[in-house]
Design a protein around this motif. Structure first.
Motif, PDB file in Angstrom:
ATOM      1  N   ILE A  20       2.617  11.288  -3.915  1.00 16.59           N
ATOM      2  CA  ILE A  20       2.749   9.841  -3.709  1.00 16.59           C
ATOM      3  C   ILE A  20       3.730   9.613  -2.557  1.00 16.59           C
ATOM      4  O   ILE A  20       4.874  10.065  -2.617  1.00 16.59           O
ATOM      5  CB  ILE A  20       3.281   9.168  -4.993  1.00 16.59           C
ATOM      6  CG1 ILE A  20       2.309   9.416  -6.159  1.00 16.59           C
ATOM      7  CG2 ILE A  20       3.514   7.688  -4.772  1.00 16.59           C
ATOM      8  CD1 ILE A  20       2.894   9.046  -7.527  1.00 16.59           C
ATOM      9  N   MET A  21       3.254   8.930  -1.531  1.00 17.96           N
ATOM     10  CA  MET A  21       4.124   8.596  -0.403  1.00 17.96           C
ATOM     11  C   MET A  21       4.284   7.074  -0.376  1.00 17.96           C
ATOM     12  O   MET A  21       3.321   6.353  -0.140  1.00 17.96           O
ATOM     13  CB  MET A  21       3.503   9.054   0.925  1.00 17.96           C
ATOM     14  CG  MET A  21       3.092  10.524   0.955  1.00 17.96           C
ATOM     15  SD  MET A  21       4.487  11.648   0.834  1.00 17.96           S
ATOM     16  CE  MET A  21       5.147  11.525   2.493  1.00 17.96           C
ATOM     17  N   ASN A  51       6.143   5.467   1.712  1.00 23.68           N
ATOM     18  CA  ASN A  51       6.274   5.064   3.114  1.00 23.68           C
ATOM     19  C   ASN A  51       7.211   3.874   3.268  1.00 23.68           C
ATOM     20  O   ASN A  51       6.961   2.979   4.083  1.00 23.68           O
ATOM     21  CB  ASN A  51       4.893   4.759   3.708  1.00 23.68           C
ATOM     22  CG  ASN A  51       3.983   5.965   3.609  1.00 23.68           C
ATOM     23  OD1 ASN A  51       4.376   7.076   3.973  1.00 23.68           O
ATOM     24  ND2 ASN A  51       2.780   5.785   3.096  1.00 23.68           N
ATOM     25  N   PHE A  56       0.849  -1.183   0.000  1.00 24.14           N
ATOM     26  CA  PHE A  56       0.000   0.000   0.000  1.00 24.14           C
ATOM     27  C   PHE A  56       0.887   1.236   0.000  1.00 24.14           C
ATOM     28  O   PHE A  56       1.829   1.336   0.790  1.00 24.14           O
ATOM     29  CB  PHE A  56      -0.898   0.027   1.241  1.00 24.14           C
ATOM     30  CG  PHE A  56      -2.095  -0.877   1.122  1.00 24.14           C
ATOM     31  CD1 PHE A  56      -3.216  -0.477   0.418  1.00 24.14           C
ATOM     32  CD2 PHE A  56      -2.088  -2.135   1.711  1.00 24.14           C
ATOM     33  CE1 PHE A  56      -4.322  -1.303   0.299  1.00 24.14           C
ATOM     34  CE2 PHE A  56      -3.187  -2.978   1.600  1.00 24.14           C
ATOM     35  CZ  PHE A  56      -4.308  -2.567   0.893  1.00 24.14           C
ATOM     36  N   ILE A  57       0.572   2.141  -0.886  1.00 29.13           N
ATOM     37  CA  ILE A  57       1.198   3.453  -0.852  1.00 29.13           C
ATOM     38  C   ILE A  57       0.090   4.475  -0.606  1.00 29.13           C
ATOM     39  O   ILE A  57      -1.091   4.134  -0.680  1.00 29.13           O
ATOM     40  CB  ILE A  57       1.977   3.756  -2.153  1.00 29.13           C
ATOM     41  CG1 ILE A  57       1.053   3.753  -3.377  1.00 29.13           C
ATOM     42  CG2 ILE A  57       3.092   2.745  -2.343  1.00 29.13           C
ATOM     43  CD1 ILE A  57       1.756   4.168  -4.672  1.00 29.13           C
ATOM     44  N   THR A  58       0.469   5.691  -0.276  1.00 30.57           N
ATOM     45  CA  THR A  58      -0.524   6.734  -0.038  1.00 30.57           C
ATOM     46  C   THR A  58      -0.439   7.731  -1.181  1.00 30.57           C
ATOM     47  O   THR A  58       0.639   8.249  -1.485  1.00 30.57           O
ATOM     48  CB  THR A  58      -0.245   7.451   1.302  1.00 30.57           C
ATOM     49  OG1 THR A  58      -0.024   6.468   2.308  1.00 30.57           O
ATOM     50  CG2 THR A  58      -1.417   8.326   1.701  1.00 30.57           C
ATOM     51  N   VAL A  59      -1.565   7.969  -1.834  1.00 33.34           N
ATOM     52  CA  VAL A  59      -1.587   8.910  -2.962  1.00 33.34           C
ATOM     53  C   VAL A  59      -2.654   9.955  -2.673  1.00 33.34           C
ATOM     54  O   VAL A  59      -3.842   9.615  -2.550  1.00 33.34           O
ATOM     55  CB  VAL A  59      -1.885   8.195  -4.295  1.00 33.34           C
ATOM     56  CG1 VAL A  59      -1.759   9.180  -5.460  1.00 33.34           C
ATOM     57  CG2 VAL A  59      -0.955   7.009  -4.502  1.00 33.34           C
ATOM     58  N   GLY A  84      -3.329  11.249   0.010  1.00 35.10           N
ATOM     59  CA  GLY A  84      -3.978  10.932   1.284  1.00 35.10           C
ATOM     60  C   GLY A  84      -4.787   9.646   1.282  1.00 35.10           C
ATOM     61  O   GLY A  84      -5.296   9.231   2.317  1.00 35.10           O
ATOM     62  N   GLN A  85      -4.891   8.976   0.109  1.00 33.58           N
ATOM     63  CA  GLN A  85      -5.650   7.715   0.039  1.00 33.58           C
ATOM     64  C   GLN A  85      -4.710   6.523  -0.042  1.00 33.58           C
ATOM     65  O   GLN A  85      -3.702   6.577  -0.749  1.00 33.58           O
ATOM     66  CB  GLN A  85      -6.509   7.690  -1.227  1.00 33.58           C
ATOM     67  CG  GLN A  85      -7.663   8.646  -1.263  1.00 33.58           C
ATOM     68  CD  GLN A  85      -8.467   8.423  -2.549  1.00 33.58           C
ATOM     69  OE1 GLN A  85      -8.732   7.305  -2.960  1.00 33.58           O
ATOM     70  NE2 GLN A  85      -8.839   9.522  -3.198  1.00 33.58           N
ATOM     71  N   ASP A  86      -5.066   5.437   0.627  1.00 40.82           N
ATOM     72  CA  ASP A  86      -4.303   4.203   0.489  1.00 40.82           C
ATOM     73  C   ASP A  86      -4.599   3.572  -0.871  1.00 40.82           C
ATOM     74  O   ASP A  86      -5.761   3.436  -1.251  1.00 40.82           O
ATOM     75  CB  ASP A  86      -4.698   3.194   1.576  1.00 40.82           C
ATOM     76  CG  ASP A  86      -4.047   3.512   2.910  1.00 40.82           C
ATOM     77  OD1 ASP A  86      -3.069   4.280   2.931  1.00 40.82           O
ATOM     78  OD2 ASP A  86      -4.526   2.993   3.935  1.00 40.82           O
TER      79      ASP A  86
END
Ligand SMILES: CC(C)(COP(=O)(O)OP(=O)(O)OC[C@H]1O[C@@H](n2cnc3c(N)ncnc32)[C@H](O)[C@@H]1OP(=O)(O)O)[C@@H](O)C(=O)NCCC(=O)NCCS
Length: 188
Positions: free
Chosen positions: A181-182, A184, A72-75, A77-79
């Motif tokens: 895009i995070m 993490n 899972f990445i965060t884009v 603010g959404q997973d």
């Protein structure tokens, strides 16, 4: 030329030390600036993949390779679940002969089998045209933040603009969220 390659899709835990060493040898050739990295059986850049697509030569060398890991990445603010894709390599002597095409076509099928919404990769600017030609889409204006690869294990955070690419698999390209895009963590 591609007829001489034996293709295999493998789960990470099934690989032997000999397999890891053969993959590392290819990665050292395909990424000469990083050959100091791919020594012995060290055959990953950041995060170890869960699946690899491997093209074996008749002599037991690896001629083509790619790794995938679901994460899972965060884009914005959404997973978002992606099949993070990396360590994409074709043996230098075979580059430009269609082996990379075969590798990417097989990878699309693997991503479909993993039932991920999207394939995802950080191409670096110079490889964007190759992946775009193979059906991947660069996310416009994307800024991605990830833990950089370091030899000593420290995950230093870096941000890169451009070169972030997605392949719609079980989801639509239009549904990719906008925003930063995070990752993490590290990339494959
Ligand atoms: C990048 C790499 C995997 C591509 O593999 P390859 O075997 O050279 O690619 P192919 O010859 O199969 O090319 C596949 C298609 O992409 C096209 N293509 C290749 N490079 C391209 C480019 N820079 N721009 C546009 N199209 C390109 C080819 O023309 C071919 O198209 P076609 O099949 O429709 O004729 C390989 O060159 C490599 O290992 N490079 C070194 C490591 C590396 O940079 N890996 C990627 C890191 S992100």
């Amino acid at each position: 030329m591609t007829d001489d390659i034996r293709w295999e899709v493998v789960e990470e835990s099934t690989l032997s030390l000999t397999d890891h060493e053969a993959i590392a040898a290819l990665l050292g050739q395909a990424f000469p600036d990083w050959s100091h990295w791919y020594v012995g059986g060290r055959d990953y850049a950041g995060m170890q993949p869960e699946r690899r697509v491997i093209g074996w030569g008749a002599d037991g060398t690896v001629l083509a390779h790619l790794g995938i890991r679901r994460m899972f990445i965060t884009v914005g603010g959404q997973d978002v679940l992606v099949g993070d894709t990396g360590i994409v390599a074709v043996a230098p002597k075979l580059q430009g002969t269609g082996v990379g095409r075969e590798l990417l076509v097989r990878t699309s099928a693997v991503l479909e089998g993993l039932r991920v919404p999207y394939g995802f990769l950080g191409a670096g600017e110079d490889r964007v045209p190759f992946y775009a030609h193979m059906g991947w889409h660069e996310v416009a204006d994307a800024v991605g933040t990830f833990s950089a690869f370091t030899a000593d294990g420290v995950g230093v955070t870096e941000t890169e603009q451009g070169g972030w690419m997605v392949l719609p698999v079980a989801a639509q390209l239009e549904d990719w969220p906008t925003g930063p895009i995070m990752l993490n963590g590290q990339q494959v």
